[in-house]
Design an enzyme around this catalytic site. Structure first.
Site, short mmCIF file in Angstrom:
data_model
loop_
_atom_site.label_atom_id
_atom_site.label_comp_id
_atom_site.label_asym_id
_atom_site.label_seq_id
_atom_site.Cartn_x
_atom_site.Cartn_y
_atom_site.Cartn_z
N CYS A 252 -6.89 7.17 4.72
CA CYS A 252 -6.31 7.53 6.00
C CYS A 252 -6.51 9.01 6.28
CB CYS A 252 -4.82 7.20 5.99
SG CYS A 252 -4.05 7.61 7.54
N LYS B 104 -7.91 1.92 -2.04
CA LYS B 104 -8.72 1.70 -0.84
C LYS B 104 -9.22 3.06 -0.39
CE LYS B 104 -8.50 -0.24 3.86
NZ LYS B 104 -8.17 0.88 4.76
N GLY C 147 -14.60 -2.72 7.02
CA GLY C 147 -15.10 -1.93 8.12
C GLY C 147 -15.99 -2.72 9.05
N GLY D 232 -9.81 -6.01 9.29
CA GLY D 232 -8.70 -5.30 9.90
C GLY D 232 -8.52 -5.68 11.35
N ARG D 233 -9.10 -4.89 12.24
CA ARG D 233 -8.84 -5.05 13.68
C ARG D 233 -9.19 -6.44 14.19
NH1 ARG D 233 -11.80 0.58 14.68
NH2 ARG D 233 -12.86 -0.30 12.86
N GLN E 205 0.83 -1.20 0.00
CA GLN E 205 0.00 0.00 0.00
C GLN E 205 0.86 1.25 0.00
OE1 GLN E 205 -2.38 1.78 3.25
NE2 GLN E 205 -4.13 1.48 1.90
C1 LIG Z 1 -3.73 0.44 13.84
C2 LIG Z 1 -4.39 0.70 12.50
C3 LIG Z 1 -3.62 1.21 11.47
C4 LIG Z 1 -4.21 1.43 10.22
N1 LIG Z 1 -3.41 1.83 9.17
C5 LIG Z 1 -3.93 1.89 7.91
C6 LIG Z 1 -3.10 2.10 6.77
O1 LIG Z 1 -1.88 2.19 6.86
N2 LIG Z 1 -3.70 2.17 5.56
C7 LIG Z 1 -5.06 2.04 5.41
O2 LIG Z 1 -5.56 2.10 4.28
N3 LIG Z 1 -5.85 1.83 6.47
C8 LIG Z 1 -5.31 1.72 7.69
N4 LIG Z 1 -6.12 1.41 8.76
C9 LIG Z 1 -7.56 1.20 8.53
C10 LIG Z 1 -7.84 -0.29 8.24
O3 LIG Z 1 -7.19 -0.71 7.07
C11 LIG Z 1 -9.35 -0.52 8.10
O4 LIG Z 1 -9.81 0.23 7.01
C12 LIG Z 1 -10.12 -0.10 9.34
O5 LIG Z 1 -9.49 -0.53 10.52
C13 LIG Z 1 -11.56 -0.64 9.28
O6 LIG Z 1 -11.57 -2.05 9.21
P1 LIG Z 1 -11.83 -2.95 10.53
O7 LIG Z 1 -13.08 -2.43 11.16
O8 LIG Z 1 -11.96 -4.35 10.00
O9 LIG Z 1 -10.64 -2.74 11.42
C14 LIG Z 1 -5.57 1.19 10.01
C15 LIG Z 1 -6.33 0.67 11.07
C16 LIG Z 1 -5.75 0.43 12.30
C17 LIG Z 1 -6.59 -0.16 13.41
#
Ligand SMILES: Cc1cc2nc3c(=O)[nH]c(=O)nc-3n(C[C@H](O)[C@H](O)[C@H](O)COP(=O)(O)O)c2cc1C
Length: 344
Positions: free
Chosen positions: A100, A139, A212, A233-234, A70
């Site tokens: 972001c 994204k 999400g 993600g999380r 990315q």
């Molecule tokens: C610690 C952390 C760092 C993240 N860093 C990025 C990143 O570098 N690039 C990005 O596109 N999204 C980043 N995100 C967002 C995640 O890719 C994702 O879109 C977001 O957490 C929602 O998905 P989830 O609910 O499954 O966690 C980050 C999320 C977290 C929790």
């Protein structure tokens, strides 16, 4: 092959890019749990790729594939150069971050604020596509600030589709560019899955993935009925055990990964190698702390990995010790109490 088809159709399960989380060690661990889920790096800016320590920023192991790099940026020339470098490193996909919302990212005019400049994003993607033969993907969010997502996401998607984007991953909530921390921007703006489904309906030939708040593989499967990909993600990071069922459930794979114990054992020689080369065990074990959630011994596992790994001179034996503690507590003999629960 990059978008390895799921059992019956061409869909993708992915672990989201996460800064400070999905580093190389984390990805090696996740890969031990699933051979097929698409993994993403943390975001790396085009400038860092061009001017920084490439081996450190971009290096990865052969067994991390399929792996997407990315990038962050908004300058077509720089992104093109960075994409080319990424392709030379052997990544399977180049993804552009338009999601972001951090201040640092906004001051560089990239990330989520680019939702306001679809033509700029299109120019970046078109330039990257002309330079590499890999899939180039994006994204994004459903919109930012007071944008109307019904209009903004369609405009954005049309521009990037015209530019040749191979996939659009949508984090199904807005980003608020002012007044919310990046962390709050992942939970405060409400999720709107319907908006992403409508985008997919409107663009039947375009890969549209959803992200999400996906907390389980059941939820991922439900999304896959209405979108081409589900990105976790999380939940994947905090409860990595959910990854262990992906290959069997979605890719019809019975051989391959050796379950969660095998994935843990695989980390021991890996951590030994890291320590031998001057790294710290804790840099590896910090990504493993969420495993065994809901099983007896999970608390002990977390304690050992957190406290013992941080001791000076700690090595890979910490992992074996922690695994033994889970086994002694009976944690390997049972299924987890429930996904996301916090049993001791
Ligand atoms: C610690 C952390 C760092 C993240 N860093 C990025 C990143 O570098 N690039 C990005 O596109 N999204 C980043 N995100 C967002 C995640 O890719 C994702 O879109 C977001 O957490 C929602 O998905 P989830 O609910 O499954 O966690 C980050 C999320 C977290 C929790």
């Amino acid at each position: 092959m990059y978008y390895k088809p799921l059992k019956d159709n061409k869909k993708t399960l992915a672990v989201a890019p996460m800064m400070d989380w999905t580093d190389r060690h984390c990805r090696y661990f996740h890969r031990g749990l699933t051979r097929h889920a698409l993994l993403y790096t943390e975001m790396v800016t085009a400038d860092a790729v061009i001017h920084g320590d490439r081996a450190r920023l971009l290096g990865f192991g052969e067994d991390e594939h399929p792996l997407a790099l990315q990038l962050g940026g908004s300058d077509p020339q720089k992104l093109t150069e960075a994409a080319r470098i990424g392709a030379d490193f052997g990544y399977d996909e180049i993804n552009l971050n338009v999601g972001c919302p951090s201040d640092r990212v906004q001051s560089g005019t990239f990330g989520a604020c680019l939702m306001l400049q679809p033509q700029q994003v299109a120019a970046c993607l078109a330039a990257m596509k002309s330079a590499v033969s890999l899939p180039v993907t994006v994204k994004c969010r459903i919109g930012v600030d007071d944008q109307d997502p019904e209009v903004a996401l369609d405009n954005f998607a049309d521009a990037v589709v015209d530019a040749g984007a191979d996939a659009i991953w949508v984090h199904a909530r807005k980003a608020w560019l002012h007044g919310l921390s990046p962390k709050d921007n992942r939970s405060v703006p409400p999720l709107d899955y319907g908006r992403v489904y409508r985008l997919k309906q409107r663009l039947p030939d375009q890969f549209v993935g959803i992200n999400g708040g996906i907390a389980s593989l059941d939820e991922a499967e439900a999304h896959l009925a209405r979108a081409d990909g589900a990105m976790i993600g999380r939940a994947a990071y905090q409860n990595p055990e959910i990854l262990a069922d992906i290959d069997r459930r979605f890719y019809d794979e019975t051989a391959g990964t050796a379950g969660i114990v095998g994935a843990v054992e695989r980390m021991i020689p890996y951590a030994e190698d890291i320590c031998r080369n001057g790294g710290r065990a804790a840099a590896v074990t910090r990504h493993m702390i969420g495993l065994f959630q809901g099983r007896p011994g999970a608390r002990r596992w977390r304690q050992i990995l957190t406290v013992e790994s941080a001791r000076p001179g700690a090595g890979a034996e910490v992992i074996a010790t922690a695994l033994q503690a889970v086994e002694a507590a009976g944690g390997l003999a049972v299924s987890p109490a429930s996904e996301g629960s916090q049993a001791a």
